[in-house]
Design a protein around this motif. Structure first.
Motif, PDB file in Angstrom:
ATOM      1  N   SER A 119      -0.917 -10.060  -1.876  1.00 55.41           N
ATOM      2  CA  SER A 119      -1.162 -10.208  -3.622  1.00 55.41           C
ATOM      3  C   SER A 119      -3.015  -9.811  -3.727  1.00 55.41           C
ATOM      4  CB  SER A 119      -0.355 -11.020  -4.841  1.00 55.41           C
ATOM      5  OG  SER A 119      -1.782 -12.006  -4.054  1.00 55.41           O
ATOM      6  N   THR A 120      -3.447  -9.401  -4.863  1.00 52.09           N
ATOM      7  CA  THR A 120      -5.469  -9.902  -4.882  1.00 52.09           C
ATOM      8  C   THR A 120      -5.825 -11.193  -4.425  1.00 52.09           C
ATOM      9  OG1 THR A 120      -5.508 -10.594  -6.916  1.00 52.09           O
ATOM     10  CG2 THR A 120      -5.411  -7.995  -6.773  1.00 52.09           C
ATOM     11  N   ARG A 121      -4.400 -12.356  -3.882  1.00 48.25           N
ATOM     12  CA  ARG A 121      -5.025 -13.375  -3.555  1.00 48.25           C
ATOM     13  C   ARG A 121      -4.946 -13.776  -2.282  1.00 48.25           C
ATOM     14  NH1 ARG A 121      -1.374 -16.840  -4.634  1.00 48.25           N
ATOM     15  NH2 ARG A 121       0.261 -14.978  -5.769  1.00 48.25           N
TER      16      ARG A 121
ATOM     17  N   LEU B  10       2.469   2.628 -14.432  1.00 48.40           N
ATOM     18  CA  LEU B  10       1.463   2.948 -13.653  1.00 48.40           C
ATOM     19  C   LEU B  10       1.589   3.765 -12.198  1.00 48.40           C
ATOM     20  CD1 LEU B  10       1.193  -1.087 -14.166  1.00 48.40           C
ATOM     21  CD2 LEU B  10      -0.411   0.796 -15.675  1.00 48.40           C
ATOM     22  N   ARG B  11       0.712   4.579 -11.990  1.00 48.52           N
ATOM     23  CA  ARG B  11       0.482   5.478 -11.001  1.00 48.52           C
ATOM     24  C   ARG B  11      -1.031   5.117  -9.798  1.00 48.52           C
ATOM     25  NH1 ARG B  11       2.164  11.208 -11.018  1.00 48.52           N
ATOM     26  NH2 ARG B  11       3.304  10.764  -8.805  1.00 48.52           N
ATOM     27  N   PRO B  12      -0.892   3.616  -9.235  1.00 48.36           N
ATOM     28  CA  PRO B  12      -2.050   3.286  -8.060  1.00 48.36           C
ATOM     29  C   PRO B  12      -2.105   4.211  -6.706  1.00 48.36           C
ATOM     30  CG  PRO B  12      -0.473   2.326  -8.712  1.00 48.36           C
ATOM     31  CD  PRO B  12      -0.020   2.741  -9.322  1.00 48.36           C
ATOM     32  N   THR B  13      -2.584   4.974  -6.434  1.00 48.79           N
ATOM     33  CA  THR B  13      -2.984   6.032  -5.087  1.00 48.79           C
ATOM     34  C   THR B  13      -3.256   5.083  -3.454  1.00 48.79           C
ATOM     35  OG1 THR B  13      -5.286   6.134  -5.410  1.00 48.79           O
ATOM     36  CG2 THR B  13      -3.626   7.669  -6.896  1.00 48.79           C
ATOM     37  N   THR B  14      -4.076   3.539  -3.787  1.00 47.51           N
ATOM     38  CA  THR B  14      -3.908   2.865  -2.662  1.00 47.51           C
ATOM     39  C   THR B  14      -3.316   1.223  -2.743  1.00 47.51           C
ATOM     40  OG1 THR B  14      -5.993   1.637  -3.184  1.00 47.51           O
ATOM     41  CG2 THR B  14      -6.044   3.905  -2.763  1.00 47.51           C
ATOM     42  N   LEU B  15      -3.157   0.984  -2.072  1.00 47.44           N
ATOM     43  CA  LEU B  15      -2.353  -0.429  -2.057  1.00 47.44           C
ATOM     44  C   LEU B  15      -3.549  -1.510  -2.610  1.00 47.44           C
ATOM     45  CD1 LEU B  15      -0.797  -2.913  -1.363  1.00 47.44           C
ATOM     46  CD2 LEU B  15      -1.849  -2.748   1.106  1.00 47.44           C
ATOM     47  N   ALA B  16      -4.404  -1.826  -3.199  1.00 53.77           N
ATOM     48  CA  ALA B  16      -5.522  -2.422  -3.631  1.00 53.77           C
ATOM     49  C   ALA B  16      -5.320  -2.030  -4.877  1.00 53.77           C
ATOM     50  CB  ALA B  16      -6.364  -2.126  -3.377  1.00 53.77           C
ATOM     51  N   GLU B  17      -5.732  -0.853  -6.010  1.00 49.54           N
ATOM     52  CA  GLU B  17      -5.364  -0.670  -6.505  1.00 49.54           C
ATOM     53  C   GLU B  17      -3.894  -1.091  -7.437  1.00 49.54           C
ATOM     54  OE1 GLU B  17      -5.757   3.924  -7.006  1.00 49.54           O
ATOM     55  OE2 GLU B  17      -7.886   4.095  -6.963  1.00 49.54           O
ATOM     56  N   ALA B  18      -2.637  -1.146  -6.249  1.00 52.25           N
ATOM     57  CA  ALA B  18      -1.447  -1.035  -6.644  1.00 52.25           C
ATOM     58  C   ALA B  18      -1.648  -2.764  -6.685  1.00 52.25           C
ATOM     59  CB  ALA B  18       0.310  -0.931  -5.847  1.00 52.25           C
ATOM     60  N   LEU B  19      -2.152  -3.150  -5.595  1.00 56.61           N
ATOM     61  CA  LEU B  19      -2.590  -5.205  -5.965  1.00 56.61           C
ATOM     62  C   LEU B  19      -2.680  -5.262  -7.582  1.00 56.61           C
ATOM     63  CD1 LEU B  19      -2.935  -6.465  -2.180  1.00 56.61           C
ATOM     64  CD2 LEU B  19      -0.830  -6.142  -4.085  1.00 56.61           C
TER      65      LEU B  19
ATOM     66  N   ASN C 120       5.397   5.723  -4.941  1.00 56.91           N
ATOM     67  CA  ASN C 120       5.008   6.161  -4.055  1.00 56.91           C
ATOM     68  C   ASN C 120       3.666   7.184  -3.120  1.00 56.91           C
ATOM     69  OD1 ASN C 120       8.271   7.324  -4.284  1.00 56.91           O
ATOM     70  ND2 ASN C 120       8.039   6.757  -6.216  1.00 56.91           N
ATOM     71  N   ARG C 121       2.229   7.474  -4.261  1.00 61.65           N
ATOM     72  CA  ARG C 121       1.570   7.581  -3.933  1.00 61.65           C
ATOM     73  C   ARG C 121       0.882   6.459  -3.122  1.00 61.65           C
ATOM     74  NH1 ARG C 121      -1.039  10.964  -8.705  1.00 61.65           N
ATOM     75  NH2 ARG C 121      -1.776   8.643  -9.037  1.00 61.65           N
ATOM     76  N   VAL C 122       0.598   5.170  -2.720  1.00 59.65           N
ATOM     77  CA  VAL C 122       0.033   4.223  -1.483  1.00 59.65           C
ATOM     78  C   VAL C 122       0.931   4.238  -0.055  1.00 59.65           C
ATOM     79  CG1 VAL C 122      -0.040   2.122  -1.396  1.00 59.65           C
ATOM     80  CG2 VAL C 122       0.149   3.177  -3.834  1.00 59.65           C
ATOM     81  N   SER C 123      -0.162   5.671   0.469  1.00 61.69           N
ATOM     82  CA  SER C 123      -0.097   5.877   1.724  1.00 61.69           C
ATOM     83  C   SER C 123       1.142   4.946   2.923  1.00 61.69           C
ATOM     84  CB  SER C 123      -0.807   6.801   1.987  1.00 61.69           C
ATOM     85  OG  SER C 123      -2.548   5.805   2.462  1.00 61.69           O
ATOM     86  N   GLU C 124      -0.615   3.497   2.451  1.00 64.74           N
ATOM     87  CA  GLU C 124       0.242   2.278   3.000  1.00 64.74           C
ATOM     88  C   GLU C 124       1.145   1.474   3.070  1.00 64.74           C
ATOM     89  OE1 GLU C 124      -4.544   1.684   1.281  1.00 64.74           O
ATOM     90  OE2 GLU C 124      -2.476   2.513   0.535  1.00 64.74           O
ATOM     91  N   LEU C 125       1.963   2.215   1.924  1.00 63.06           N
ATOM     92  CA  LEU C 125       3.527   1.443   1.736  1.00 63.06           C
ATOM     93  C   LEU C 125       4.297   2.607   2.391  1.00 63.06           C
ATOM     94  CD1 LEU C 125       3.433  -0.378  -1.845  1.00 63.06           C
ATOM     95  CD2 LEU C 125       2.895  -1.136   0.457  1.00 63.06           C
ATOM     96  N   HIS C 126       3.532   3.582   3.527  1.00 65.32           N
ATOM     97  CA  HIS C 126       4.683   4.101   4.172  1.00 65.32           C
ATOM     98  C   HIS C 126       4.569   4.614   5.942  1.00 65.32           C
ATOM     99  CE1 HIS C 126       6.330   6.210   0.618  1.00 65.32           C
ATOM    100  NE2 HIS C 126       5.573   5.956   0.417  1.00 65.32           N
ATOM    101  N   GLY C 127       5.450   4.487   6.644  1.00 67.16           N
ATOM    102  CA  GLY C 127       5.156   4.709   8.014  1.00 67.16           C
ATOM    103  C   GLY C 127       5.555   3.163   8.696  1.00 67.16           C
ATOM    104  N   HIS C 128       5.117   3.483  10.004  1.00 70.13           N
ATOM    105  CA  HIS C 128       5.992   2.170  10.629  1.00 70.13           C
ATOM    106  C   HIS C 128       4.446   1.726  12.264  1.00 70.13           C
ATOM    107  CE1 HIS C 128       7.242   4.982  14.412  1.00 70.13           C
ATOM    108  NE2 HIS C 128       8.128   5.253  12.816  1.00 70.13           N
ATOM    109  N   ASP C 129       4.686   0.677  13.031  1.00 72.87           N
ATOM    110  CA  ASP C 129       3.436   0.607  13.598  1.00 72.87           C
ATOM    111  C   ASP C 129       3.658  -0.418  14.766  1.00 72.87           C
ATOM    112  OD1 ASP C 129       2.101  -0.924  12.283  1.00 72.87           O
ATOM    113  OD2 ASP C 129       0.400  -0.072  12.032  1.00 72.87           O
TER     114      ASP C 129
END
Length: 294
Positions: free
Chosen positions: A132-134, A4-13, A49-58
Motif C-alpha cells: 500500500s502507500t504505507r 481507474l487505469r494506472p500505469t505504474t505500481l505507485a499509481e495503482a497504490l 493490466n498496464r502495471v508492468s511491475e505486476l507481471h513476470g517473475h524473478d
C-alpha cells in the motif's frame, strides 16, 4: 461505475488509497463473472493490466517471486521445473483462455476455498507480498485466508507478488471435479516433500471455509519417516502409513454439502487424493535417490 487505469505500481497504490472500495481487476476471470451475474456492483474498478511491475517473475534471496498478475500459462511454461506443484495446479485452471488471463494474485484476492492455486501455495510454504502507500509486508499463505472469500488485505492494500522456494523434493497436486476439465473443484489436495527439513507440506482446497493445511497429517508422516529412517534410505511406504495419512488429511477438512458434492464424499475423496499423491511423490523421491520404492 468509475474505471481507474494506472500505469505504474505507485499509481495503482495511490488509486487504491484514494478509492478503497475499488475492486482490482487484471484477468477478470472472477470479478467479471460476479459483475455479469449482478453479485457485485462496485463503485469503481481498478484495472491493473498496464502495471508492468505486476507481471513476470524473478529470484530474490533464493526464492522465486511471481508478480501478482502473471498468468498461469507463464507459470506452467517458465516455472514448471522449479515449482512443479503450482504448475500442476495451474494446468487444471479453467480453459486455455482462462489460463491466459487468470493469475495466482487473482486467486488469492478472490480467496475462494475452491481456488486451484491455494493447496499448492500452502504445501510449498508460499508467502504473499502485500503493498500500500504505507509500505509493504509479507504474510504466510497459511495465515492469509480468514474466512469464506475473505483475506487479510486492508482496504488500501493490493497483492503484489507471491514468494516460493524452488522445489527441493517432489510436489503433487490433484483435484476431484464433476467432469474432467473446466470445473470448480469438489475438493483438492496439494503435497510438497521438503527433504532438507525432514517434513512434508500439505494444502486442502474446497473442503473448508478457507484453504488450509493438514498439520496433524504433516506431523504424523514426518514422524513415521524419521522413525523408519526413510529420508536417507527410502523404501516403499506401508499401506497403513498412507491410509493413516489420508485419514488425517480428511479429518483436517470441514466440508459442506452443496450441489457439487456432499461433505461425506469430500472427506472420502480427500483421503484418497492424499494417499495417491503421497504414493506418487514418494515413488519419485525414491527414484531420485536410486532406491527401490515401487
Amino acid at each position: 461505475m468509475e474505471f481507474l487505469r494506472p500505469t505504474t505500481l505507485a499509481e495503482a497504490l495511490e488509486a487504491k488509497a484514494a478509492h478503497p472500495d475499488a475492486v482490482p481487476i487484471a484477468g477478470g476471470t472472477d470479478v467479471m463473472v460476479e459483475i455479469n451475474f449482478d453479485h457485485r456492483r462496485p463503485s469503481a474498478l481498478l484495472d491493473l493490466n498496464r502495471v508492468s511491475e505486476l507481471h513476470g517473475h524473478d529470484v530474490e534471496d533464493g526464492r522465486i517471486r511471481i508478480a501478482a498478475a502473471t498468468p498461469y500459462t507463464r507459470i506452467i511454461a517458465e516455472l514448471g521445473d522449479r515449482l512443479p506443484g503450482l504448475a500442476m495446479a495451474a494446468r487444471t485452471v479453467g480453459s486455455p483462455q482462462i489460463r491466459n488471463r487468470g493469475s495466482v494474485g487473482g486467486n488469492l484476492g478472490a480467496a475462494s476455498p475452491a481456488g486451484d492455486a491455494h493447496p499448492a501455495l500452502l504445501a510449498a510454504d508460499a508467502e504473499v507480498e502485500i503493498a500500500s502507500t504505507r509500505g509493504s509486508r509479507r504474510v504466510a499463505a497459511k495465515d492469509f485466508y480468514v474466512g469464506v472469500k475473505r483475506n487479510v488485505l486492508e482496504k488500501d492494500e493490493l497483492i503484489t507478488a507471491v514468494h516460493l522456494a524452488p522445489a527441493s523434493g517432489p510436489q503433487q497436486f490433484s483435484k476431484v471435479g464433476t467432469r474432467n476439465a473446466m470445473v470448480i473443484a469438489v475438493c483438492a489436495f496439494g503435497l510438497a516433500v521438503h527433504p532438507a527439513e525432514r517434513r512434508v507440506g500439505t494444502g486442502v482446497g474446497s473442503a473448508a471455509p478457507t484453504p488450509r493445511r493438514a498439520f496433524d497429517a504433516e506431523e504424523f508422516l514426518a514422524g513415521e519417516l524419521a522413525a523408519d529412517e526413510q529420508w536417507d534410505r527410502p523404501r516403499e511406504l506401508a499401506d497403513s502409513v498412507k491410509r493413516r495419512f489420508g485419514e488425517l488429511v480428511a479429518a483436517a477438512a470441514a466440508p459442506i454439502d452443496d450441489v457439487r458434492g456432499s461433505a461425506d464424499y469430500r472427506r472420502h475423496a480427500l483421503s484418497v487424493l492424499a494417499r495417491r499423491t503421497l504414493g506418487w511423490a514418494w515413488t519419485e523421491y525414491c527414484g531420485g535417490r536410486r532406491t527401490e520404492c515401487a
